[in-house]
Design an enzyme around this catalytic site. Structure first.
Site, PDB file in Angstrom:
ATOM      1  N   ASP A 285      39.830  24.834 104.550  1.00 50.44           N
ATOM      2  CA  ASP A 285      39.787  23.665 105.393  1.00 50.44           C
ATOM      3  C   ASP A 285      39.874  24.162 106.845  1.00 50.44           C
ATOM      4  OD1 ASP A 285      41.175  20.324 104.977  1.00 50.44           O
ATOM      5  OD2 ASP A 285      39.747  21.136 106.423  1.00 50.44           O
TER       6      ASP A 285
HETATM    7  C1  GLC Z   1      39.301  18.261 108.301  1.00 48.90           C
HETATM    8  C2  GLC Z   1      39.611  17.748 106.922  1.00 48.90           C
HETATM    9  C3  GLC Z   1      38.536  18.052 105.910  1.00 48.90           C
HETATM   10  C4  GLC Z   1      37.183  18.032 106.603  1.00 48.90           C
HETATM   11  C5  GLC Z   1      37.146  19.212 107.549  1.00 48.90           C
HETATM   12  C6  GLC Z   1      35.839  19.250 108.356  1.00 48.90           C
HETATM   13  O1  GLC Z   1      40.449  18.746 108.918  1.00 48.90           O
HETATM   14  O2  GLC Z   1      40.850  18.104 106.348  1.00 48.90           O
HETATM   15  O3  GLC Z   1      38.638  17.085 104.876  1.00 48.90           O
HETATM   16  O4  GLC Z   1      36.149  18.138 105.657  1.00 48.90           O
HETATM   17  O5  GLC Z   1      38.255  19.210 108.439  1.00 48.90           O
HETATM   18  O6  GLC Z   1      35.757  18.139 109.199  1.00 48.90           O
END
Ligand code: GLC
Length: 743
Positions: A285
């Site tokens: 993430d």
């Molecule tokens: C965010 C979220 C994740 C998302 C990623 C890209 O922090 O936790 O669900 O897909 O970053 O935006």
């Protein structure tokens, strides 16, 4: 859906076992190997590196400084937050300037719609309609692919039992069985007829794992749960998504039992890639690798990178950990080249499968984009899914549906004219977006026949009652009052945990003031999460939970209010009476002192000031018609673990409207070597019935439905007696029987 944990010994062996008999390489694998052989270490590491465009590219992207230069140097494998045929084509062009011209993957959070916005996922879950949910993902993928997107960071499949956690809006609620069905439906919707099709995008199952179990419902907080809870409650939807062929997974910010998910070998290598044979790739993430320093799991970004790649994380999203440290870690032999090669292979394989090596620009076609993005049928599909997501919580004296011949309707509340709020969190925002507000939906429905008396009454969060007098006056002129109250769209979502989940501000005071006029009041509760609204629940005449329903929100709500659609939604998550109850969920354990009368007096397990039961239960939702459940039959009341029993029952529409009912099957194993929940959803079927029509519904119960983890965490059945329950809500069981599983 079999989920078996890995005994520790197996985990150790897995790491050392080398498969002597490798399968013959597929055509794609041969291309991957040929390309891999040409790559330098830096180029390999580049494939593991993902950057975000700075801010969502809503206008033409300008030269993005260092990141775009790194793309030209082959140091970037994927981008996120670049969207549109024009911009993705431009940025892909930078990758074509690199030595090996390896195409970029473009990822985006297409969570509930790309150009057409669908209901938030938790709302769609309330439809219990897998076909509708799949069609929502299908349209989202078709539009996103036309917009140059290869990869969506969805479905989010985190089971959530705590509505203080703002990200409940993004998932499918509290139940592993419903969550698993929905996870699979969304993966199939996003990936369509398979990667490589121009209307298919790679799914990304997230957040692996147990992110929704954050202590206190505080986003990013610690997760500390038993192995049994992990396997029984939080992993099933991930397994269902993997079995559905999901192309990628994303790990999670949280630690799980002391080990951050991004550095968790048990999750990423032993379970996902080992036990479940997952062949795709895992992306971290956003920055979750480097956050392992803050977790206290790595002393610096370099060690964080070492922990992550060795644990099985393949791509680093905006952590800058791999790009800055992996080459050195390989040189120091802290990371084996074989692990780097495995990660690169997994990513290259997906790029080949997407056809990007044949034509890196195949998804970046402005002509196709302009044709696909504004198709009227997509809005019809959105309106259909939205209608099905609405949950009728109360309808005293059949106030609903309303007559279209009413002369004066008062429309009151801070969300009555809200349009931007209808998009919900995690929507792809557009400058020229058009979202149908409740007000517009009523105008569309009623035309000039009815006088719409609008008054805001108050704001969502302010505490001023200066607007009450006008609202009360409007109510007094009307035959019926429709109120729209709840959260702003960005009060549920990432980093939106709330300790107080009552309807915000003084909106319930406004409801009270309007109820006290004595007029019939319909309250629409709009939110991304279960909210608490005990006054409204006790005093409004009718209540509809309308969540955030997307582009067609107002039209869908009007369809339900005026009976052009009979509401069929069922809650995918319990609605508490108080924050003090949380976590409150339907599949709880009996305890040694179960609370009989729902109050914890006389040494029973409960509160002395509140019933144990939620305000509204999992699986609950009313209809404009009524349904009778009868004729429960089991083909066998005693059978062995290798046999099954077929359960049938008859459902009859005994009311005046055509409608849909969700027939829910729950089981309870009365005695086990570990205690079992008082009920677990093991099957459901949503059926449509005309007035007077009957249908027989059947379920098969066998080993899969009866298995659980014993004291040794082995998955299997145990002989004993089971209670079988069928109802239209987890707290409204209409048919019961027992059966015995014998050895
Ligand atoms: C965010 C979220 C994740 C998302 C990623 C890209 O922090 O936790 O669900 O897909 O970053 O935006």
């Amino acid at each position: 859906m079999l989920l078996k944990p890995l005994p520790a010994l197996t985990i150790l062996l897995l790491g050392s076992v080398t498969f002597a008999q490798q399968k013959p390489l597929s055509a794609i694998d041969k291309k991957v190997e040929a390309l891999l052989a040409k790559m330098t270490l830096d180029e390999k590491i580049g494939q593991l590196n993902q950057y975000s465009a700075d801010g969502l590219a809503t206008g033409p992207l300008t030269e993005n400084g260092n990141k775009f230069q790194q793309i030209k140097e082959g140091k970037v494998g994927a981008m996120l937050n670049v969207r549109g045929a024009k911009d993705t084509r431009m940025v892909q062009g930078y990758a074509m300037q690199s030595r090996l011209k390896i195409p970029l993957l473009f990822g985006l959070d297409v969570i509930h719609g790309y150009r057409t916005t669908f209901p938030i996922p938790l709302a769609e879950a309330a439809s219990w309609d897998m076909r509708a949910i799949q069609s929502s993902a299908r349209v989202s993928a078709t539009e996103a692919a036309a917009g140059g997107i290869h990869w969506t960071f969805a479905p989010m499949v985190d089971i959530a039992r705590d509505p203080r956690w703002g990200r409940v809006m993004e998932g499918a609620g509290e139940d592993p069985y419903l969550g698993s069905m929905i996870a699979a439906a969304r993966v199939h919707g996003f990936q369509g007829n398979g990667l490589g099709n121009l209307d298919a995008v790679m799914a990304c199952v997230k957040h692996f794992a147990a992110y929704g179990a954050a202590i206190g419902g505080r986003d990013y907080n610690t997760v500390d749960i038993s192995d049994r809870t992990l396997w029984e409650t939080y992993l099933p939807p991930f397994k269902a998504a993997a079995d559905a062929g999901a192309a990628t997974f994303m790990n999670s910010f949280n630690e799980l039992n002391g080990i951050p998910a991004s550095g968790n070998r048990y999750l990423q290598t032993d379970i996902l890639k080992g036990k479940w044979h997952f062949k795709g790739f895992i992306v971290s993430d956003w920055g979750s690798i480097s956050e392992m320093v803050a977790h206290g799991f790595a002393k610096d970004g370099k060690q964080a990178g070492e922990e992550a790649i060795n644990a099985g994380n393949d791509m680093d999203m905006e952590g800058h950990s791999y790009i800055n440290n992996l080459a050195q870690l390989v040189k120091e032999k802290k990371v084996p080249m074989s692990r780097v090669d495995d990660a690169v292979r997994r990513i290259l394989r997906k790029k080949f499968e997407m056809g990007l090596f044949d034509d890196p620009y195949r998804f970046s076609n402005e002509d196709r984009e302009s044709k696909v993005l504004n198709l009227a049928p997509n809005h019809e599909i959105a309106r259909d899914v939205a209608r099905k997501s609405i949950v009728l919580l109360k309808n005293d004296n059949e106030l609903l549906p309303l007559s279209k011949n009413l002369k004066n309707i008062a429309l009151i509340g801070p969300l009555a004219k809200a349009d931007k709020d209808m998009m919900g969190f995690w929507s792809v925002m557009w400058e020229n977006d058009h979202l149908v507000s409740l007000y517009e939906g009523l105008q569309n429905k009623l035309g000039n026949n009815t006088n719409l008396l609008y008054s805001q009454g108050c704001d969502v969060t302010d505490t001023s009652k200066r607007g009450f007098a006008e609202a009360i006056a409007a109510a007094k002129q009307a035959e019926v009052v429709i109120m729209a109250v709840g959260e702003h769209f960005d009060m549920s979502g990432e980093a939106k945990s709330r300790a107080n989940i009552h309807i915000p501000g003084i909106q319930e005071d406004l409801v009270k003031a309007i109820v006290e006029t004595g007029k019939p009041v319909v309250v629409l509760t709009m939110s991304g999460r279960p909210m608490i609204f005990n006054y409204t629940a006790d005093h409004a005449n009718a209540i509809l939970q309308t969540w955030w329903l997307g582009s067609e929100a107002g039209n869908a709500i009007a369809d339900v209010l005026f009976g052009d659609y009979n509401p069929s939604g069922k809650l995918p998550m319990s609605f508490p009476r108080s924050e003090g109850q949380i976590p409150v969920y339907y599949n709880y354990k009996s305890t040694g002192r179960p609370s009989q009368n729902d109050l914890g007096i006389n040494y029973r397990s409960g509160y002395n000031d509140l019933p144990n039961s939620p305000r509204y239960a999992f699986g609950y939702g009313l209809s404009y018609t009524t349904f009778a459940f009868s004729d429960l039959k089991l083909s066998k009341n005693k059978f062995s673990k290798n046999e099954s029993t077929t359960v049938t029952c008859t459902i009859k529409n005994t009311g005046p409207y055509a409608g849909e009912e969700v027939v829910q099957l729950y089981l309870r194993q009365l005695v086990g070597t570990v205690t079992r929940p008082v009920k677990e959803l093991k099957g459901f079927e949503k059926i449509s019935l005309k007035p007077g029509e009957s249908k027989t519904v059947s379920f098969v119960i066998g080993k899969e439905q009866l298995s659980f983890y014993n004291q040794q965490m082995q998955w299997g059945t145990e002989p004993g007696e089971f209670r079988l329950m069928i109802g239209n809500s987890s707290d409204h069981i209409l048919l019961q029987d027992k059966f015995e599983l014998v050895n």
